[in-house]
Scaffold this motif. Structure first.
Motif, PDB file in Angstrom:
ATOM      1  N   ARG A 180       0.834  -1.226   0.000  1.00 37.48           N
ATOM      2  CA  ARG A 180       0.000   0.000   0.000  1.00 37.48           C
ATOM      3  C   ARG A 180       0.858   1.262   0.000  1.00 37.48           C
ATOM      4  O   ARG A 180       0.758   2.110  -0.867  1.00 37.48           O
ATOM      5  CB  ARG A 180      -0.939  -0.013   1.190  1.00 37.48           C
ATOM      6  N   ASN A 181       1.602   1.422   1.023  1.00 37.17           N
ATOM      7  CA  ASN A 181       2.379   2.662   1.118  1.00 37.17           C
ATOM      8  C   ASN A 181       3.564   2.386   2.021  1.00 37.17           C
ATOM      9  O   ASN A 181       3.427   2.332   3.238  1.00 37.17           O
ATOM     10  CB  ASN A 181       1.525   3.786   1.675  1.00 37.17           C
ATOM     11  N   ALA A 182       4.721   2.163   1.408  1.00 34.95           N
ATOM     12  CA  ALA A 182       5.887   1.793   2.204  1.00 34.95           C
ATOM     13  C   ALA A 182       6.426   2.955   3.006  1.00 34.95           C
ATOM     14  O   ALA A 182       7.220   2.766   3.926  1.00 34.95           O
ATOM     15  CB  ALA A 182       6.986   1.231   1.295  1.00 34.95           C
ATOM     16  N   THR A 183       6.037   4.178   2.637  1.00 34.12           N
ATOM     17  CA  THR A 183       6.578   5.344   3.324  1.00 34.12           C
ATOM     18  C   THR A 183       5.868   5.653   4.622  1.00 34.12           C
ATOM     19  O   THR A 183       6.355   6.421   5.431  1.00 34.12           O
ATOM     20  CB  THR A 183       6.490   6.573   2.402  1.00 34.12           C
ATOM     21  N   LYS A 184       4.691   5.107   4.801  1.00 31.46           N
ATOM     22  CA  LYS A 184       3.935   5.422   6.021  1.00 31.46           C
ATOM     23  C   LYS A 184       4.447   4.607   7.178  1.00 31.46           C
ATOM     24  O   LYS A 184       5.008   3.529   7.001  1.00 31.46           O
ATOM     25  CB  LYS A 184       2.442   5.176   5.825  1.00 31.46           C
ATOM     26  N   MET A 185       4.163   5.060   8.328  1.00 30.85           N
ATOM     27  CA  MET A 185       4.612   4.383   9.535  1.00 30.85           C
ATOM     28  C   MET A 185       3.736   3.163   9.783  1.00 30.85           C
ATOM     29  O   MET A 185       2.548   3.148   9.489  1.00 30.85           O
ATOM     30  CB  MET A 185       4.550   5.326  10.741  1.00 30.85           C
ATOM     31  N   VAL A 186       4.380   2.153  10.313  1.00 29.47           N
ATOM     32  CA  VAL A 186       3.639   0.945  10.634  1.00 29.47           C
ATOM     33  C   VAL A 186       2.583   1.210  11.700  1.00 29.47           C
ATOM     34  O   VAL A 186       1.497   0.641  11.700  1.00 29.47           O
ATOM     35  CB  VAL A 186       4.623  -0.152  11.104  1.00 29.47           C
ATOM     36  N   ALA A 187       2.896   2.125  12.591  1.00 32.59           N
ATOM     37  CA  ALA A 187       1.954   2.433  13.686  1.00 32.59           C
ATOM     38  C   ALA A 187       0.628   2.938  13.157  1.00 32.59           C
ATOM     39  O   ALA A 187      -0.443   2.642  13.694  1.00 32.59           O
ATOM     40  CB  ALA A 187       2.572   3.447  14.632  1.00 32.59           C
ATOM     41  N   ALA A 188       0.655   3.741  12.064  1.00 30.22           N
ATOM     42  CA  ALA A 188      -0.592   4.254  11.498  1.00 30.22           C
ATOM     43  C   ALA A 188      -1.426   3.128  10.921  1.00 30.22           C
ATOM     44  O   ALA A 188      -2.660   3.105  11.066  1.00 30.22           O
ATOM     45  CB  ALA A 188      -0.287   5.295  10.431  1.00 30.22           C
ATOM     46  N   LYS A 189      -0.752   2.144  10.277  1.00 32.42           N
ATOM     47  CA  LYS A 189      -1.482   1.027   9.723  1.00 32.42           C
ATOM     48  C   LYS A 189      -2.086   0.151  10.828  1.00 32.42           C
ATOM     49  O   LYS A 189      -3.212  -0.327  10.715  1.00 32.42           O
ATOM     50  CB  LYS A 189      -0.542   0.186   8.843  1.00 32.42           C
ATOM     51  N   VAL A 190      -1.289  -0.019  11.856  1.00 28.95           N
ATOM     52  CA  VAL A 190      -1.806  -0.799  12.978  1.00 28.95           C
ATOM     53  C   VAL A 190      -3.008  -0.102  13.615  1.00 28.95           C
ATOM     54  O   VAL A 190      -4.006  -0.724  13.985  1.00 28.95           O
ATOM     55  CB  VAL A 190      -0.703  -1.041  14.022  1.00 28.95           C
ATOM     56  N   ALA A 191      -2.945   1.239  13.722  1.00 28.27           N
ATOM     57  CA  ALA A 191      -4.072   1.986  14.291  1.00 28.27           C
ATOM     58  C   ALA A 191      -5.307   1.868  13.418  1.00 28.27           C
ATOM     59  O   ALA A 191      -6.439   1.735  13.907  1.00 28.27           O
ATOM     60  CB  ALA A 191      -3.680   3.446  14.473  1.00 28.27           C
ATOM     61  N   GLN A 192      -5.092   1.913  12.070  1.00 25.61           N
ATOM     62  CA  GLN A 192      -6.236   1.774  11.164  1.00 25.61           C
ATOM     63  C   GLN A 192      -6.852   0.380  11.287  1.00 25.61           C
ATOM     64  O   GLN A 192      -8.070   0.221  11.327  1.00 25.61           O
ATOM     65  CB  GLN A 192      -5.774   2.034   9.729  1.00 25.61           C
ATOM     66  N   TRP A 193      -5.990  -0.601  11.338  1.00 23.41           N
ATOM     67  CA  TRP A 193      -6.481  -1.969  11.495  1.00 23.41           C
ATOM     68  C   TRP A 193      -7.210  -2.148  12.839  1.00 23.41           C
ATOM     69  O   TRP A 193      -8.229  -2.803  12.936  1.00 23.41           O
ATOM     70  CB  TRP A 193      -5.281  -2.911  11.419  1.00 23.41           C
ATOM     71  N   GLU A 194      -6.682  -1.475  13.860  1.00 23.00           N
ATOM     72  CA  GLU A 194      -7.296  -1.560  15.193  1.00 23.00           C
ATOM     73  C   GLU A 194      -8.675  -0.911  15.207  1.00 23.00           C
ATOM     74  O   GLU A 194      -9.623  -1.423  15.813  1.00 23.00           O
ATOM     75  CB  GLU A 194      -6.389  -0.894  16.214  1.00 23.00           C
ATOM     76  N   ARG A 195      -8.825   0.218  14.496  1.00 23.23           N
ATOM     77  CA  ARG A 195     -10.133   0.880  14.434  1.00 23.23           C
ATOM     78  C   ARG A 195     -11.143   0.017  13.699  1.00 23.23           C
ATOM     79  O   ARG A 195     -12.307  -0.079  14.086  1.00 23.23           O
ATOM     80  CB  ARG A 195      -9.998   2.241  13.745  1.00 23.23           C
ATOM     81  N   ARG A 196     -10.704  -0.596  12.610  1.00 18.47           N
ATOM     82  CA  ARG A 196     -11.612  -1.463  11.856  1.00 18.47           C
ATOM     83  C   ARG A 196     -12.058  -2.653  12.699  1.00 18.47           C
ATOM     84  O   ARG A 196     -13.232  -3.041  12.705  1.00 18.47           O
ATOM     85  CB  ARG A 196     -10.914  -1.929  10.576  1.00 18.47           C
ATOM     86  N   LEU A 197     -11.109  -3.230  13.419  1.00 18.31           N
ATOM     87  CA  LEU A 197     -11.449  -4.333  14.304  1.00 18.31           C
ATOM     88  C   LEU A 197     -12.420  -3.893  15.394  1.00 18.31           C
ATOM     89  O   LEU A 197     -13.386  -4.597  15.713  1.00 18.31           O
ATOM     90  CB  LEU A 197     -10.171  -4.901  14.931  1.00 18.31           C
ATOM     91  N   THR A 198     -12.161  -2.704  15.947  1.00 18.71           N
ATOM     92  CA  THR A 198     -13.024  -2.193  17.025  1.00 18.71           C
ATOM     93  C   THR A 198     -14.460  -2.002  16.538  1.00 18.71           C
ATOM     94  O   THR A 198     -15.425  -2.338  17.229  1.00 18.71           O
ATOM     95  CB  THR A 198     -12.464  -0.873  17.567  1.00 18.71           C
ATOM     96  N   GLU A 199     -14.621  -1.459  15.337  1.00 21.14           N
ATOM     97  CA  GLU A 199     -15.970  -1.217  14.813  1.00 21.14           C
ATOM     98  C   GLU A 199     -16.727  -2.526  14.595  1.00 21.14           C
ATOM     99  O   GLU A 199     -17.896  -2.658  14.965  1.00 21.14           O
ATOM    100  CB  GLU A 199     -15.872  -0.434  13.503  1.00 21.14           C
ATOM    101  N   GLU A 200     -16.044  -3.499  13.977  1.00 23.51           N
ATOM    102  CA  GLU A 200     -16.737  -4.745  13.694  1.00 23.51           C
ATOM    103  C   GLU A 200     -17.046  -5.517  14.986  1.00 23.51           C
ATOM    104  O   GLU A 200     -18.130  -6.086  15.136  1.00 23.51           O
ATOM    105  CB  GLU A 200     -15.872  -5.607  12.753  1.00 23.51           C
ATOM    106  N   ARG A 201     -16.100  -5.518  15.929  1.00 28.20           N
ATOM    107  CA  ARG A 201     -16.347  -6.213  17.195  1.00 28.20           C
ATOM    108  C   ARG A 201     -17.431  -5.506  18.017  1.00 28.20           C
ATOM    109  O   ARG A 201     -18.199  -6.146  18.728  1.00 28.20           O
ATOM    110  CB  ARG A 201     -15.065  -6.300  18.016  1.00 28.20           C
ATOM    111  N   THR A 202     -17.491  -4.172  17.859  1.00 28.71           N
ATOM    112  CA  THR A 202     -18.561  -3.438  18.567  1.00 28.71           C
ATOM    113  C   THR A 202     -19.929  -3.883  18.073  1.00 28.71           C
ATOM    114  O   THR A 202     -20.851  -4.104  18.872  1.00 28.71           O
ATOM    115  CB  THR A 202     -18.390  -1.927  18.370  1.00 28.71           C
ATOM    116  N   CYS A 203     -20.070  -4.025  16.761  1.00 27.47           N
ATOM    117  CA  CYS A 203     -21.353  -4.486  16.215  1.00 27.47           C
ATOM    118  C   CYS A 203     -21.686  -5.900  16.690  1.00 27.47           C
ATOM    119  O   CYS A 203     -22.833  -6.188  17.048  1.00 27.47           O
ATOM    120  CB  CYS A 203     -21.311  -4.439  14.688  1.00 27.47           C
ATOM    121  N   GLU A 204     -20.673  -6.766  16.675  1.00 29.70           N
ATOM    122  CA  GLU A 204     -20.923  -8.134  17.108  1.00 29.70           C
ATOM    123  C   GLU A 204     -21.306  -8.211  18.596  1.00 29.70           C
ATOM    124  O   GLU A 204     -22.254  -8.909  18.980  1.00 29.70           O
ATOM    125  CB  GLU A 204     -19.675  -8.990  16.847  1.00 29.70           C
ATOM    126  N   ILE A 205     -20.578  -7.477  19.417  1.00 24.48           N
ATOM    127  CA  ILE A 205     -20.886  -7.485  20.861  1.00 24.48           C
ATOM    128  C   ILE A 205     -22.250  -6.865  21.127  1.00 24.48           C
ATOM    129  O   ILE A 205     -23.013  -7.331  21.978  1.00 24.48           O
ATOM    130  CB  ILE A 205     -19.786  -6.745  21.648  1.00 24.48           C
TER     131      ILE A 205
END
Length: 413
Positions: A180-205
């Protein structure tokens, strides 16, 4: 007897049944006067304070007060939940609480997964997660073989079954970040992935919480129905028990009427009660020892008066007077006090007057004329009306003299 009543301020129900309305009113007035007299004596005693006694001043307790916040109109400010247009309903509040709870649980799960991802990627250096992809490649950190990071998250009875977020392949994560974008920080990708996980798990819970709420509501409804059925069953059993008790009482009354139809006996009274005969035998002994020497129930020729019927019950007296003309009367021994009872036939019913023989002979009550003998009392009320306005006109004769003669046995010829 009147002194006893005024001293105890109590009248037995049996005596009240023998009194007419005028006698009851006069007796109650006397009792009320005695109560007022006792209260005045008590008040006078309380008003007398000893001169030597100095009463200490009583400390006044501080009174607690409550103040209310005022509104613009100067009146106490009041807020009623649900009346304002911006207020949420109870259902909306519960829904909002469920969403907030689901969000918090999902954030906790995402945080735990992120920590496991950090440990998997950089087991020896936590700050590497915040480096770029090129920096990670320069460090030549060999990513582990597809690491399986399992998370055991249980929300109530719910177990997340899919491997979508429970199993994380660090190679795939790094490859996705490089593509996707090798120049971006890994932390930003992890945060994006974490937000997506949070939203989907929120709906399931949230769905899980709502299903639990529906299940709890269904169980509560079933419990309420069971409770309602149990209550109806208990009410039915209570009604059946009450009906059985009433039936038992009815049968007991019927048996009592059958056994006392011909001869109704009045209850005996304990000798503990002063002024009340303890039984029939006590009444007979008293009459033979005290009244026969006073020629009670006898005329001048020592013959039994036709109106004297000895020891008979109230029901028997009414039965004898049933077919008699108005004004007929009889005298009988009373079991309710040391004295007699005069039963009188009126137009509508039979009246009964109690005659006390404690000192002289007089009707029970206040301001009654006293007589030296029972015969004088009978002769007096032949001319003067009773409290109800009636006069003793005609004596009710006896059908059988045997019982009365036995009462006078050995005392008359």
């Amino acid at each position: 007897m009147l002194q006893q009543i005024l001293r105890d301020l109590y009248v037995t129900p049996e005596i009240l049944t023998e009194l007419d309305e005028v006698q009851k009113q006069s007796l109650f007035c006397k009792m009320r006067e005695e109560q007022v007299r006792r209260w005045r004596v008590w008040d006078d005693e309380c008003s007398k304070t000893p001169k030597n006694v100095i009463t200490a001043p009583v400390k006044q307790k501080k009174k607690k007060s409550v103040s209310f916040m005022k509104g613009v109109d100067g009146e106490p400010w009041v807020w009623v939940m649900g009346e304002h247009e911006d207020d949420m309903s109870i259902g909306q509040i519960i829904q909002q609480e469920a969403i907030e709870k689901a969000r918090q649980l999902a954030e906790c799960e995402a945080e735990a997964l992120r920590q496991q991802l950090i440990e998997c990627i950089t087991p020896n250096c936590e700050e590497d997660i915040y480096c770029s992809v090129d920096a990670l490649q320069k460090k030549q950190i060999k990513p582990p073989t597809p690491a399986i990071v399992k998370s055991n998250y249980k929300i109530g009875h719910y177990q997340h079954q899919s491997n979508k977020y429970n199993v994380i392949d660090t190679n795939n994560v790094l490859n996705e970040l490089n593509q996707r974008n090798a120049t971006k920080m890994v932390a930003a990708k992890v945060a994006q992935w974490e937000r997506r996980l949070t939203e989907e798990r929120t709906c399931e819970i949230l769905q899980n919480i709502q299903s639990k709420q529906l299940q709890a509501a269904k169980e509560a409804e079933e419990a309420e129905m069971k409770h309602e059925q149990l209550w109806k069953e208990q009410e039915r059993k209570a009604k059946e028990a009450e009906q059985q008790i009433r039936e038992i009482a009815r049968k007991a009354r019927e048996e009592h009427r059958l056994t006392t139809r011909n001869c109704e006996t009045e209850p005996a009274y304990s000798s503990v009660v002063p002024g009340v005969p303890p039984g029939k035998q006590a009444v007979v002994d008293w009459f033979q020892k005290s009244e026969i020497p006073k020629r009670a129930g006898l005329d001048q020729l020592d013959q039994i008066q036709p109106y004297f019927h000895g020891l008979i019950s109230r029901a028997e007296a009414e039965c004898l007077l049933q077919n008699q003309p108005i004004g007929a009367f009889l005298v009988r021994l009373s079991e309710k006090l040391w004295g007699y009872a005069i039963s009188y036939k009126t137009k509508d019913k039979c009246k009964h007057y109690l005659v006390s023989a404690a000192n002289n002979y007089s009707f029970l009550g206040s301001n009654q004329v006293e007589h030296k003998s029972l015969g004088d009392l009978i002769n007096y009320y032949k001319d003067c009306p009773l409290t109800g306005g009636e006069k003793l006109i005609q004596p009710c004769s006896r059908d059988d003299d045997s019982a009365v003669r036995e009462l006078f046995a050995g005392k008359i010829g």
